[in-house]
Design an enzyme around this catalytic site. Structure first.
Site, PDB file in Angstrom:
ATOM      1  N   LYS A 135     -85.572  20.784  19.332  1.00  0.00           N
ATOM      2  CA  LYS A 135     -84.956  19.491  19.650  1.00  0.00           C
ATOM      3  C   LYS A 135     -83.522  19.648  20.149  1.00  0.00           C
ATOM      4  O   LYS A 135     -83.132  19.047  21.135  1.00  0.00           O
ATOM      5  CB  LYS A 135     -84.976  18.579  18.413  1.00  0.00           C
ATOM      6  CG  LYS A 135     -86.385  18.303  17.885  1.00  0.00           C
ATOM      7  CD  LYS A 135     -86.366  17.306  16.732  1.00  0.00           C
ATOM      8  CE  LYS A 135     -85.727  17.824  15.470  1.00  0.00           C
ATOM      9  NZ  LYS A 135     -86.519  18.817  14.718  1.00  0.00           N
ATOM     10  N   ARG A 189     -85.901  10.249  10.050  1.00  0.00           N
ATOM     11  CA  ARG A 189     -86.753  11.228   9.380  1.00  0.00           C
ATOM     12  C   ARG A 189     -87.577  10.594   8.268  1.00  0.00           C
ATOM     13  O   ARG A 189     -88.337  11.297   7.609  1.00  0.00           O
ATOM     14  CB  ARG A 189     -85.881  12.314   8.757  1.00  0.00           C
ATOM     15  CG  ARG A 189     -85.902  13.650   9.507  1.00  0.00           C
ATOM     16  CD  ARG A 189     -84.943  14.581   8.761  1.00  0.00           C
ATOM     17  NE  ARG A 189     -85.147  15.967   9.045  1.00  0.00           N
ATOM     18  CZ  ARG A 189     -84.461  16.653   9.960  1.00  0.00           C
ATOM     19  NH1 ARG A 189     -83.606  16.050  10.748  1.00  0.00           N
ATOM     20  NH2 ARG A 189     -84.680  17.941  10.100  1.00  0.00           N
ATOM     21  N   ARG A 198     -83.609  32.240  14.443  1.00  0.00           N
ATOM     22  CA  ARG A 198     -82.343  31.511  14.552  1.00  0.00           C
ATOM     23  C   ARG A 198     -81.435  31.859  13.381  1.00  0.00           C
ATOM     24  O   ARG A 198     -80.220  31.998  13.543  1.00  0.00           O
ATOM     25  CB  ARG A 198     -82.655  30.006  14.577  1.00  0.00           C
ATOM     26  CG  ARG A 198     -81.444  29.105  14.645  1.00  0.00           C
ATOM     27  CD  ARG A 198     -81.829  27.644  14.860  1.00  0.00           C
ATOM     28  NE  ARG A 198     -82.398  27.031  13.676  1.00  0.00           N
ATOM     29  CZ  ARG A 198     -82.883  25.788  13.628  1.00  0.00           C
ATOM     30  NH1 ARG A 198     -82.893  25.039  14.714  1.00  0.00           N
ATOM     31  NH2 ARG A 198     -83.371  25.305  12.520  1.00  0.00           N
ATOM     32  N   ARG A 238     -76.826  29.554   9.381  1.00  0.00           N
ATOM     33  CA  ARG A 238     -77.350  28.437   8.585  1.00  0.00           C
ATOM     34  C   ARG A 238     -78.136  28.987   7.399  1.00  0.00           C
ATOM     35  O   ARG A 238     -79.184  29.609   7.570  1.00  0.00           O
ATOM     36  CB  ARG A 238     -78.275  27.564   9.448  1.00  0.00           C
ATOM     37  CG  ARG A 238     -77.517  26.602  10.320  1.00  0.00           C
ATOM     38  CD  ARG A 238     -78.461  25.772  11.167  1.00  0.00           C
ATOM     39  NE  ARG A 238     -79.438  25.020  10.389  1.00  0.00           N
ATOM     40  CZ  ARG A 238     -80.247  24.106  10.912  1.00  0.00           C
ATOM     41  NH1 ARG A 238     -80.180  23.839  12.219  1.00  0.00           N
ATOM     42  NH2 ARG A 238     -81.105  23.471  10.159  1.00  0.00           N
ATOM     43  N   ARG A 297     -88.958  22.631   4.043  1.00  0.00           N
ATOM     44  CA  ARG A 297     -88.588  21.720   5.142  1.00  0.00           C
ATOM     45  C   ARG A 297     -89.830  21.294   5.915  1.00  0.00           C
ATOM     46  O   ARG A 297     -89.946  20.149   6.339  1.00  0.00           O
ATOM     47  CB  ARG A 297     -87.562  22.396   6.068  1.00  0.00           C
ATOM     48  CG  ARG A 297     -86.175  22.439   5.427  1.00  0.00           C
ATOM     49  CD  ARG A 297     -85.293  23.521   6.021  1.00  0.00           C
ATOM     50  NE  ARG A 297     -85.038  23.337   7.433  1.00  0.00           N
ATOM     51  CZ  ARG A 297     -84.564  24.294   8.230  1.00  0.00           C
ATOM     52  NH1 ARG A 297     -84.293  25.489   7.737  1.00  0.00           N
ATOM     53  NH2 ARG A 297     -84.360  24.042   9.498  1.00  0.00           N
TER      54      ARG A 297
END
Ligand code: ADP
Length: 190
Positions: free
Chosen positions: A14, A89, A128, A134, A146
């Site tokens: 996204k 969400r 990532r 992160r 998640r």
């Protein structure tokens, strides 16, 4: 105004696609994930609150998230439209967003879902995590949580906008440019 929701599981691309869409359509990108990371980076009270949820792979409570989103929209009266990324969400967030936009004489134009299979998502997020810094990208347990939260709490938002004839699915596997072309086809048809 074009008001898009860029939707899809964590790691579906996204943020990458939103950056390109902003260049082409001159709309404002609002990523609740980025806003939370900014608040956490500055160790604000909001950031401290968000951190306790994010580091477990859970959602930040709706009232915190909705308030932050509205402040961001209010801070940009000049915007010609929005790409909402990572928001809404939950169904209460979707209802709050619709009411908030309606109060401004606006509405969501389309929800576009980037469709990516689970196995690919986990690989992308771990990749990532190696460079993003992160903490929520490094641990497979948190990533799985998640994905579970997405399936349970977030995927109903697709059906919510589908019932208003606004949801579209786009294949989120392929090169960044190929996926961008698919998204542009949808936006150009609005
Ligand atoms: P992802 O890459 O997993 O899509 P984001 O960068 O959008 O993640 O968000 C990171 C984390 O921030 C989420 O796992 C969640 O804890 C929190 N968060 C982001 N957006 C929301 C939201 N709309 N409601 C609740 N929590 C959110």
């Amino acid at each position: 105004m074009i008001n898009l929701i860029l939707f899809g599981p964590p790691g579906s691309g996204k943020g990458t696609q939103a950056a390109q869409l902003v260049d082409r359509y001159r709309v404002l990108h609002i990523s609740t994930g980025d806003l939370f990371r900014y608040e956490m980076g500055n160790n604000t009270p909001l950031g401290q609150k968000a951190k306790s949820f994010i580091e477990k792979g859970e959602l930040v409570p709706d009232e915190v998230t909705i308030g932050m989103l509205q402040n961001k929209v209010d801070a940009h009266p000049e915007a010609l439209g929005y790409i909402f990324d990572g928001f809404p969400r939950t169904i209460p967030q979707a209802e709050a967003l619709d009411a908030f936009l309606a109060g401004r004489g606006e509405a969501i134009s389309r929800l576009i879902m980037l469709d990516v299979p689970d196995e690919e998502i986990i690989q992308r997020i771990l990749g990532r995590g190696a460079t993003s810094g992160r903490a929520d990208d490094l641990n497979t347990g948190i990533i799985q949580n998640r994905i579970d939260v997405y399936k349970e709490q977030t995927s109903p938002v697709f059906d919510y906008y589908a019932s208003h004839g606004k949801s579209v699915k786009v294949d989120g596997v392929g090169s960044i440019d190929a996926i961008f072309d698919r998204l542009c086809e949808v936006v150009d048809a609005i």
